[in-house]
Write a protein that holds these residues in place. Structure first.
Motif, PDB file in Angstrom:
ATOM      1  N   SER A   1     -39.572 -10.475 -18.137  1.00  0.00           N
ATOM      2  CA  SER A   1     -38.664 -10.398 -16.787  1.00  0.00           C
ATOM      3  C   SER A   1     -37.382  -9.646 -17.158  1.00  0.00           C
ATOM      4  N   ASP A   2     -37.591  -8.751 -15.867  1.00  0.00           N
ATOM      5  CA  ASP A   2     -35.494  -7.791 -16.364  1.00  0.00           C
ATOM      6  C   ASP A   2     -34.905  -9.716 -16.126  1.00  0.00           C
ATOM      7  N   ASP A   3     -34.946 -10.116 -14.763  1.00  0.00           N
ATOM      8  CA  ASP A   3     -34.032 -11.110 -14.626  1.00  0.00           C
ATOM      9  C   ASP A   3     -33.742 -11.790 -15.960  1.00  0.00           C
ATOM     10  N   ASP A   4     -32.253 -11.817 -16.565  1.00  0.00           N
ATOM     11  CA  ASP A   4     -31.687 -12.046 -17.289  1.00  0.00           C
ATOM     12  C   ASP A   4     -31.017 -14.164 -16.789  1.00  0.00           C
ATOM     13  N   SER A   5     -31.551 -13.866 -15.667  1.00  0.00           N
ATOM     14  CA  SER A   5     -31.012 -15.143 -15.100  1.00  0.00           C
ATOM     15  C   SER A   5     -31.875 -16.194 -15.400  1.00  0.00           C
ATOM     16  N   LEU A   6     -32.921 -15.693 -15.535  1.00  0.00           N
ATOM     17  CA  LEU A   6     -34.364 -16.697 -15.294  1.00  0.00           C
ATOM     18  C   LEU A   6     -34.236 -17.740 -16.933  1.00  0.00           C
ATOM     19  N   ARG A   7     -33.925 -16.734 -17.490  1.00  0.00           N
ATOM     20  CA  ARG A   7     -33.186 -17.781 -19.467  1.00  0.00           C
ATOM     21  C   ARG A   7     -32.927 -19.164 -18.745  1.00  0.00           C
ATOM     22  N   TYR A   8     -31.572 -19.101 -17.840  1.00  0.00           N
ATOM     23  CA  TYR A   8     -30.815 -20.427 -18.160  1.00  0.00           C
ATOM     24  C   TYR A   8     -32.010 -21.410 -17.692  1.00  0.00           C
ATOM     25  N   TYR A   9     -33.208 -20.898 -17.079  1.00  0.00           N
ATOM     26  CA  TYR A   9     -33.775 -22.286 -17.124  1.00  0.00           C
ATOM     27  C   TYR A   9     -33.955 -23.105 -17.904  1.00  0.00           C
ATOM     28  N   ALA A  10     -33.713 -22.367 -19.029  1.00  0.00           N
ATOM     29  CA  ALA A  10     -34.502 -23.317 -20.080  1.00  0.00           C
ATOM     30  C   ALA A  10     -33.209 -23.848 -20.480  1.00  0.00           C
ATOM     31  N   VAL A  11     -31.569 -24.927 -20.210  1.00  0.00           N
ATOM     32  CA  VAL A  11     -31.171 -25.897 -20.348  1.00  0.00           C
ATOM     33  C   VAL A  11     -32.026 -26.858 -19.619  1.00  0.00           C
ATOM     34  N   ILE A  12     -32.659 -26.440 -18.703  1.00  0.00           N
ATOM     35  CA  ILE A  12     -33.692 -28.510 -18.280  1.00  0.00           C
ATOM     36  C   ILE A  12     -33.931 -29.307 -20.144  1.00  0.00           C
ATOM     37  N   PRO A  13     -35.233 -28.231 -20.434  1.00  0.00           N
ATOM     38  CA  PRO A  13     -35.390 -28.870 -21.539  1.00  0.00           C
ATOM     39  C   PRO A  13     -34.889 -29.253 -22.487  1.00  0.00           C
ATOM     40  N   PHE A  14     -34.004 -27.769 -23.092  1.00  0.00           N
ATOM     41  CA  PHE A  14     -32.591 -28.140 -23.907  1.00  0.00           C
ATOM     42  C   PHE A  14     -31.794 -29.079 -23.469  1.00  0.00           C
ATOM     43  N   SER A  15     -31.486 -30.224 -22.417  1.00  0.00           N
ATOM     44  CA  SER A  15     -30.799 -30.937 -21.557  1.00  0.00           C
ATOM     45  C   SER A  15     -31.336 -32.327 -21.967  1.00  0.00           C
ATOM     46  N   LEU A  16     -32.886 -32.249 -21.762  1.00  0.00           N
ATOM     47  CA  LEU A  16     -33.695 -33.636 -22.385  1.00  0.00           C
ATOM     48  C   LEU A  16     -33.448 -33.908 -23.363  1.00  0.00           C
ATOM     49  N   GLY A  17     -33.379 -33.088 -23.830  1.00  0.00           N
ATOM     50  CA  GLY A  17     -33.405 -32.713 -25.594  1.00  0.00           C
ATOM     51  C   GLY A  17     -32.433 -33.309 -25.700  1.00  0.00           C
ATOM     52  N   ILE A  18     -31.350 -33.029 -25.741  1.00  0.00           N
ATOM     53  CA  ILE A  18     -30.046 -33.587 -25.727  1.00  0.00           C
ATOM     54  C   ILE A  18     -29.967 -35.732 -25.121  1.00  0.00           C
ATOM     55  N   ILE A  19     -30.090 -35.797 -24.329  1.00  0.00           N
ATOM     56  CA  ILE A  19     -30.577 -37.158 -23.496  1.00  0.00           C
ATOM     57  C   ILE A  19     -31.524 -37.689 -24.518  1.00  0.00           C
ATOM     58  N   VAL A  20     -32.496 -37.391 -24.726  1.00  0.00           N
ATOM     59  CA  VAL A  20     -33.172 -37.703 -25.850  1.00  0.00           C
ATOM     60  C   VAL A  20     -32.630 -38.896 -27.012  1.00  0.00           C
ATOM     61  N   ILE A  21     -32.089 -37.776 -27.503  1.00  0.00           N
ATOM     62  CA  ILE A  21     -30.977 -37.695 -29.284  1.00  0.00           C
ATOM     63  C   ILE A  21     -29.895 -38.984 -28.716  1.00  0.00           C
ATOM     64  N   ALA A  22     -29.236 -38.323 -26.886  1.00  0.00           N
ATOM     65  CA  ALA A  22     -27.855 -39.694 -26.739  1.00  0.00           C
ATOM     66  C   ALA A  22     -28.415 -40.614 -26.838  1.00  0.00           C
ATOM     67  N   TYR A  23     -29.602 -40.858 -25.938  1.00  0.00           N
ATOM     68  CA  TYR A  23     -29.894 -42.293 -25.660  1.00  0.00           C
ATOM     69  C   TYR A  23     -30.076 -42.830 -27.245  1.00  0.00           C
ATOM     70  N   TYR A  24     -30.866 -42.072 -28.183  1.00  0.00           N
ATOM     71  CA  TYR A  24     -31.028 -42.879 -29.653  1.00  0.00           C
ATOM     72  C   TYR A  24     -29.420 -43.313 -30.085  1.00  0.00           C
ATOM     73  N   TYR A  25     -29.043 -42.463 -29.926  1.00  0.00           N
ATOM     74  CA  TYR A  25     -27.403 -42.340 -31.168  1.00  0.00           C
ATOM     75  C   TYR A  25     -26.553 -43.788 -30.385  1.00  0.00           C
ATOM     76  N   ILE A  26     -26.637 -43.421 -28.957  1.00  0.00           N
ATOM     77  CA  ILE A  26     -25.932 -44.875 -28.141  1.00  0.00           C
ATOM     78  C   ILE A  26     -26.656 -45.799 -28.003  1.00  0.00           C
ATOM     79  N   GLY A  27     -27.790 -45.377 -28.024  1.00  0.00           N
ATOM     80  CA  GLY A  27     -28.154 -47.060 -28.356  1.00  0.00           C
ATOM     81  C   GLY A  27     -28.385 -47.676 -30.297  1.00  0.00           C
ATOM     82  N   GLU A  28     -27.623 -47.371 -31.143  1.00  0.00           N
ATOM     83  CA  GLU A  28     -27.785 -47.127 -32.579  1.00  0.00           C
ATOM     84  C   GLU A  28     -25.759 -47.893 -32.310  1.00  0.00           C
ATOM     85  N   PHE A  29     -25.525 -46.698 -32.053  1.00  0.00           N
ATOM     86  CA  PHE A  29     -23.778 -47.592 -31.495  1.00  0.00           C
ATOM     87  C   PHE A  29     -23.387 -48.771 -31.245  1.00  0.00           C
ATOM     88  N   TRP A  30     -24.219 -48.891 -29.635  1.00  0.00           N
ATOM     89  CA  TRP A  30     -23.938 -50.258 -29.802  1.00  0.00           C
ATOM     90  C   TRP A  30     -25.074 -51.329 -30.139  1.00  0.00           C
TER      91      TRP A  30
END
Length: 123
Positions: A88-117
Motif C-alpha cells: 500500500s502507498d497509504d502510510d496511514s494504514l500502518r497505524y492500525y498496527a497500534v491495535i496489536p501492539f497495544s494488546l501486547g502492552i495490556i497483557v504485559i501491564a496486566y501481568y506486572y500490575i498483578g505481580e505488584f499487587w
C-alpha cells in the motif's frame, strides 16, 4: 547466586524452538528491510507459528504465557505493518498496527500490575 533464589529452567526442546523463532523473526525482518516481498510474507507463517507454539508450550507458567502472548501480538503488529508497507502507498494504514501492539502492552501491564499487587498484599 543465593541458595534460596529460585532457578528458572526450560526444557531443551522448548529452548530450541525459541532459538529457531529468533532466526525466523530476523529473516522476516531482513526480507522486510530488503523489500523481498514473497519471502517476507512467507516468513510470517513460521515466525507466527513458532510464537504460537512457544505460547502454547508455556501455557502453565503464567509469567511465560503472558510474555509470550505479548510477543504474539508484537509479531502480529509487525507482520501487519510489513504487509502494509509492501502493498500500500497509504502510510496511514500502518497505524492500525497500534491495535496489536497495544494488546501486547495490556497483557504485559496486566501481568506486572498483578505481580505488584500480590507483593503489596504479602507485605
Amino acid at each position: 547466586m543465593a541458595a534460596s533464589e529460585e532457578m528458572y529452567r526450560i526444557p531443551a526442546r522448548f529452548r530450541r524452538i525459541e532459538n529457531l523463532h529468533i532466526v525466523f523473526w530476523l529473516l522476516k525482518d531482513l526480507c522486510w528491510v530488503m523489500l523481498w516481498r514473497p519471502l517476507g510474507i512467507a516468513m510470517i507463517v513460521p515466525t507466527m507459528g513458532a510464537a504460537l507454539l512457544i505460547t502454547w508450550q508455556t501455557r502453565n507458567i503464567k509469567s511465560e504465557l503472558l510474555h509470550n502472548l505479548a510477543v504474539v501480538f508484537w509479531i502480529t503488529a509487525n507482520a501487519y505493518w510489513m504487509i502494509t508497507e509492501f502493498f500500500s502507498d497509504d502510510d496511514s494504514l500502518r497505524y492500525y498496527a497500534v491495535i496489536p501492539f497495544s494488546l501486547g502492552i495490556i497483557v504485559i501491564a496486566y501481568y506486572y500490575i498483578g505481580e505488584f499487587w500480590q507483593r503489596l498484599k504479602k507485605n
